[in-house]
Every structure is written in C-alpha cells, then in structure tokens.
Enzyme design. Sequence first.
Site, mmCIF file in Angstrom:
data_model
loop_
_atom_site.group_PDB
_atom_site.id
_atom_site.type_symbol
_atom_site.label_atom_id
_atom_site.label_comp_id
_atom_site.label_asym_id
_atom_site.label_seq_id
_atom_site.Cartn_x
_atom_site.Cartn_y
_atom_site.Cartn_z
ATOM 1 N N GLY A 15 9.129 22.200 53.141
ATOM 2 C CA GLY A 15 9.524 22.213 51.743
ATOM 3 C C GLY A 15 10.995 22.503 51.563
ATOM 4 C CG PHE A 18 14.801 27.289 43.997
ATOM 5 C CD1 PHE A 18 16.184 27.249 43.925
ATOM 6 C CD2 PHE A 18 14.063 26.780 42.938
ATOM 7 C CE1 PHE A 18 16.827 26.705 42.811
ATOM 8 C CE2 PHE A 18 14.690 26.228 41.831
ATOM 9 C CZ PHE A 18 16.071 26.189 41.770
ATOM 10 C CB VAL A 83 3.655 18.989 56.229
ATOM 11 C CG1 VAL A 83 2.775 19.880 57.088
ATOM 12 C CG2 VAL A 83 5.074 18.939 56.781
ATOM 13 C CD GLU A 174 13.614 26.408 29.201
ATOM 14 O OE1 GLU A 174 13.083 25.797 30.132
ATOM 15 O OE2 GLU A 174 14.508 27.258 29.349
ATOM 16 C CG ASP A 303 5.856 27.995 42.457
ATOM 17 O OD1 ASP A 303 6.246 29.154 42.252
ATOM 18 O OD2 ASP A 303 6.181 27.023 41.744
ATOM 19 C CD GLN A 321 16.872 35.248 41.644
ATOM 20 O OE1 GLN A 321 16.610 36.055 42.544
ATOM 21 N NE2 GLN A 321 17.970 34.508 41.663
#
Lengths: 447, 447
Positions: A15, A18, A83, A174, A303, A321
């Site tokens: 992955g 982040f 994967v 948003e 996640d 974060q």
Amino acid sequence: MAKLNGPLPRVVIVGGGFGGIAAAKVLAGLPVDVLLLDQRNHHVFQPLLYQVATAALSPADIASPIRHILSGQRNCRVVMARVEGVDLARRVIDVGGAEVEYDWLILAAGATHSYFGNRQWEQFAPGLKTLEDATEIRKRLLLAFESAEYEGSEEERRAALTFAVVGGGPTGVEMAGAIKEIAAHSIPADFRNIDTGTTRVVLFQGADRLLPGFAADLGERARRDLEKIGVEVRLNAKVTDIDARGVTVGDEFLPVRNVIWAAGVQANPLGRSLGVPLDRSGRIVVNPDLTVPGAPNVFVAGDLAAATSAKDGSLVPGVAQGAIQMGRYAGKVIAAELKAGGARPRRPFSYHDKGSMATIGKGRAVAEVGRYHIGGLVAWLLWALIHVAFLVNFRNKVSVLSNWAWQLLTSSRGARLITGVAVISVKLPLPDDRVHARAGDEARRSL
Amino acid sequence: MAKLNGPLPRVVIVGGGFGGIAAAKVLAGLPVDVLLLDQRNHHVFQPLLYQVATAALSPADIASPIRHILSGQRNCRVVMARVEGVDLARRVIDVGGAEVEYDWLILAAGATHSYFGNRQWEQFAPGLKTLEDATEIRKRLLLAFESAEYEGSEEERRAALTFAVVGGGPTGVEMAGAIKEIAAHSIPADFRNIDTGTTRVVLFQGADRLLPGFAADLGERARRDLEKIGVEVRLNAKVTDIDARGVTVGDEFLPVRNVIWAAGVQANPLGRSLGVPLDRSGRIVVNPDLTVPGAPNVFVAGDLAAATSAKDGSLVPGVAQGAIQMGRYAGKVIAAELKAGGARPRRPFSYHDKGSMATIGKGRAVAEVGRYHIGGLVAWLLWALIHVAFLVNFRNKVSVLSNWAWQLLTSSRGARLITGVAVISVKLPLPDDRVHARAGDEARRSL
C-alpha cells in the site's frame, strides 16, 4: 530467517497511502531491501479528494507517482501490483500467481466504502475513496445540472436539482457544503432555463449530531454553518433504501437523482487471508505494537488496522494522521531491531491527536486542536494552511494554492469537465419552447 | 422561413470546437436565437492535447465548459447532446429521436482518426483527438515503463521500452519528441531495474519528409532536431500492419508494445446524412461561401469542411486557425443578412495563414510565419507565447504557464497518473533477483 537473496533482509510494504509511504521513508538509508507494492502508480492526498469530486482541483493536483515520491531512496523499489493474500506461516505474499518473500511485512492497504450489506445502492450512490471515484462523482454532479437544464417536467427537474449526501462525517459535511456552493455561486450564470441557486442539498446523518469524531460544539457549529449556506441537515436520519428514483428514510421518500455515499468504510479484504480476528469493519485487530497476533514481524498501519492507543486506550481514528503515525512506528521498530541485530522489547503504539478539521464552504470550517475549538474563517485559514503544507510536493502545493486563489476571487471552479462516456437523454422541447410543444405532435416534437 | 417560435430566427451550431465557438461569438448581441449543441460539456484546446497525453498538463488545464465560455452571451443556449443527422429539405436536425428546427445551421462537428480501413489497428495504436484519448495514451505510456521495470526477459523489456509513433505531421512530431524527453529526463531516477534513457522512439512517416504542411527546410530542421534528441525518424516508411507484437513496415518488423497513431483523420460521419458530395476523408465539399451545395443557409466550418480559399485556390488546412476563420466567416455572413433583412451577395471565404508551428522538445520548435522560417529556442518561445495567449481563459493560462515553468526548471512532469483500470502482469522474479530464479521452481517462483 534464512537470507536466500543476498545479504539484506527484506521489508515488504503493501500500500502506497499515508501509512505505507511513512513507513518506507523511515527505512531510508538503512541496510534493508524495501519493496513497496500498490495496485496504483500514485499516492493520493485523500483529505482533498472531495475537491476533485467537486471540480475545484484536478486529479494531478492531489496525487503523485509513488515511485517519484520514493525515487531518492535507493534501498526502496516500487512495484505496481495487486497483493491477493498473505501466508503468515511461510512468510510470503501472493502477487497475482507469484510469491514474494518477506522478512518484515507492513500491511497498509487501506479501506473502501461499505454499504452495510446493501451493495445494490452503490450504482446510485457512489462513494469517494479513489481518484476514479472522484471523477465519477464530478461527472454525475455536472451532468445533473445539464439534464435539469433540458428537463421538460417540473417534477423531474426538481429531482435532478436535488442532491442527497449520506453520512455526516468530514467527507459528508465537506461534499454537502461544496455542492451547495457550486450550485449557488460557481455556475448560475452558465444556465438559461434553470436557477441553479434553487438546488437542494440534503445531508442525512444517522447519529444525532454531525462530525462524531469532533467535540459536540463543533458538530453543532458545522450544522449551523451548513444551514446558513442553505444545506438541509437531517439528524437521526437512517437511510433505509436508495434506488434510481430517490432515497428512503423510514416512512419518508425524497425524490432525488444524485446521491453521494459518505457513510461507511470497510477494510481492504486482504485482512481476511491472514486467518486472524477482524473487527466488524474487516480491520485486523492488532497487538499494542501494531503487529498481527502470532506474527511479530507483520505490522498493520492505517485503515486496515483496528488499533488501540496506549495513551488513553481509545481506538486510533481512520484519518491520515493515524496512518502516518502507525506507518512511522512500524518503520522505527524495524529500524531499531535491525540496528540491535535482533528482537528488542517494544514500547506500545501511542496515537497523538494533532487535531481534526473539516471545511464547510468558502471561508468556513471547524477545527479542533487540543483544547481549542475554532470555527469560521480562522478555522478555514488554518485548514488551508495545514492541507497545503502536507501536500506531497512543491508542484502540488503551487497548483492547489493557485487554484484556490482563483476560486476565492471568482467563485469559479476550474475543473468542470465531464469526461468518460456520458449519455444525457435530452427531453425536448426545452422549457422555454413549451408554447410550441402545446400545439400537439407529442411523438416527435419540434423545438 | 416561417417563424414558429416567436420573433427571433434561430441559428443552430453543431460542435463546440474552435469553429463553433468562433461562430457563436460573432453572433453575440444580435437579435437571433443561438443554440449550440455538443456531445461533450467542454471545449478542448486541441493544440496542447499532446501535452496531456505526455503527462505535462492536466485535462482541466486545456479545457473549459462550453456553457461557461458562452455564459455572458444571453442570446446563446448550450445543449449537451449528440446530433445524429441533418434533414436539409425540412430544415431540422435529429437529436436522439427529437428534432430541432433551424433557420441557419453551422456544422462544425470536426473529425476523428482514420486508420485507412484498418480499424483493427485502433486497439494497439490509439489516436489523439479527445481528452479521453489523451488520458488513455498517458496511461499506456506510463504503464509501459512500469511493465518494463518488472519484465524478466530482455527481449520483452526492449519491446516495452520501444515506442512507435505513426505519422509525421505536427502531432506525430510533438508526441515523438515528448516521449523521448520523458524517458530521458523526467523519470530515470524513479526506476531501479531499467535505464529509461535507453527508450527507443521511432517515428514512421509515409511521405519523404516531416511536417508536410510546413516549408521543406523546416521539415528537415524538425528531422535533425528530433534525431539530435534521440528519436529515430523513418521517412518513406508506410506502416503495413500493426498488432499486439509490433509494427510492420513492408519487409521490416519492429517489436514494440506501444504505438501511437497520428497519421490520418476522418471527418465526423454527420456529413453523410446530408446527401451531398464528400471528399475522400468524408469532408463536405462546400461552396466558396462555405455553404452546403443547394443549401445557402447551411454553413460548414472546421475539419468537417473541404473548403478552398478564394485567396489562392488552396485547400484550407485542418488546423485551429482554419476552423476559427471559417466559423467567424459563417457568423459574419449571417449577421450581415440579419441586418439587411434578407439575402445579400456573399464574398467568398479567404483563408489567412497566420503561420504554423510545432514543438520538438524542451526549448526546441519550428515555426513558419509568413516568409520567416524559425527553429530552436526562438521558435519554441514564440510557440509557448502564442499557445498561452490563445488558451480560453485566464485560469487555463496561469495553470499552463506554471506547469511549464515547473517542468523547465525540474524536467519533471506533474500529471503522471495512471487512472482507470490498469492491469500489469508482473513477471516475477524482478530482474535483480534472477540469481534466485535460476535455482529452479519454475512454476511458482519466490522473489
């Protein structure tokens, strides 16, 4: 660990989000062979994905090729590949029929949308996780106004000019704010037959407040600010059905052609191949050191992990974060044990909440930083500053900043492109030619 | 002309390219009802399309919503719809089962690629006419390097790192130069197993010179400059076959995985519905006043017209300037007859060649402006200046300029995204793990 491939131990990272990028960076310069696999060639700055979906930014503004991000790191190779599974016992991952050995493994494959068992809703209510999702939503959004402009029946036009956003977290808030802003400020002058300012945006939230991850007063502030710009906020509104005609919430039915799903996430199915306990969202329930139970050399970040912070025992939230800190932690543990030449006692992972923020519209946001709860323009400026600062490279920063400046000055949005296959059924006559239509000839009307 | 729809006569414009937009703008403020139809919502600045295909610019940088371009023009409505045919006798166009009447009609529906009867080549050799074409070519280009990086066999790797461009006009020259530049300067540092600098780019041109629309010395200059940056130019090379394995030119076969088609164009099939003579490329052979034979109220502009310039009897070239001048001419004739209240003698259309230019690489171009033939950096600066000046709006200008500045400074290209579905067959082991592969276990190798 037998080293078949020369002297260097190998860290495989699955992955390039982040978590994966953060882990790879920590390993720079160390005597280790890093292999990062991702099925896409680019890293996406997810917090600004809704701006691509709402035509404010272009995909390239918030994305960067993963191999370019890591090009300076000579011990790291990037492979574009999917994967399929992990074999913990044999220490290999399955990459489309081939196997890749690892000494350490960092799983950071992320999550996708969950429709809570109602997969059939997806076609009517796309979610927002990838750049392709974002351009698909942008297409639907822009096509809605196009079709409303030609629509003969008042009822159909109203449905085309109604948007439902399902989910009252940051993405839902948003998206709802941005759609209302486009309709009210960016495009009214472009249309002749409809007043896009009358567009209805309805935000459905199952819980009794918006932004459950924020302090209660900020959730309330977000609701007030959204209502101020014209978004209808429905709290305690659990969506029970979505189809081509509209959205059902209990007894209520809202005719709507455009639904955006911002409600649930489901971890990458890769976790299932491990044969270890998963939580309700498919996330791997990890040890305090973020490793998979029984596999101290396999870490999970982002996640895909159901992780608990040693600081206060709370779940680490599914935000950028969280992923960055988890990825960095995993990289540091590996670096320390590489240096020590073997296993060492590990301090459990602690999440440091640096704050949360969500935009509501032009010059409006809410932000929670430590004990400070901020709203309005100040929060928006803070949001803009932080998001630009964290964009991957200088080019992205310049491009995003200049797009925003342009948008602030003109209310215009630059990326209003409908790409890919788009079919509009034009209902002629156009509304202002109705006089002629009434003359008869229903089958093949002239304009 | 009976006016069924109130007092204003109607001008229908088919196509929102250079010709259609130019025509619409001339009609601004006149007592006429303008209806512009296009199957897409955006106008594309085609001269920079190759820069999207080569990851230098984003689609939104060179496109603008048609209704936004014309939003200030109150007598003009924009409809996103596909026009299926024209009935000259009844003065209606067919829009997906409905009919739209016109008093005047301007056909500016453009052209697409032509494979000279070899439609089966298209899947291996995409052409470049739309934004979707550009992102598809970008995807293939970037995937080629990705797959070369993992490729085990030297032969396959060589084929993956070979690009064939078919056609030596401006698009072919610009694509060939840009691909070589990406391979040699933008991405070498991003790869570990391959040297992208060894990428072969072969430009096949059927004629005995490049850029047949330019003066002979500039065609020669382009050839020299392309060869200087490492492009192999093959003149008098007519491609006789293209398949998944490579390109055949007479007796010669070149193994190549990536072919770009820049050779032929075919006018929009809309022309066929008129029942008037077409030329070999499907273009409508128009009268000196750009009207369709027998229909003085129907004009053709741009790539759909086979028009002759009254100035010197030459064919008007299929370039942006040609389309703009034709569209403007049609609009002016209509405006004059509106003012006069009826038909007036029409001066035949004259094409004013303002010059031609094509880029070859970073800081290199050729330009022909009147009797001046310019090459190198001066031509490139002129090219950059003119192309930015003609971009539709200020936002596009700023964005393109800042992207170019960034690229000049860093050699990096910002829009290197592989979007959409991309499947790479990863051939493991990676090249530098071959030691391990030789140990046996051919069926399911470990890395």
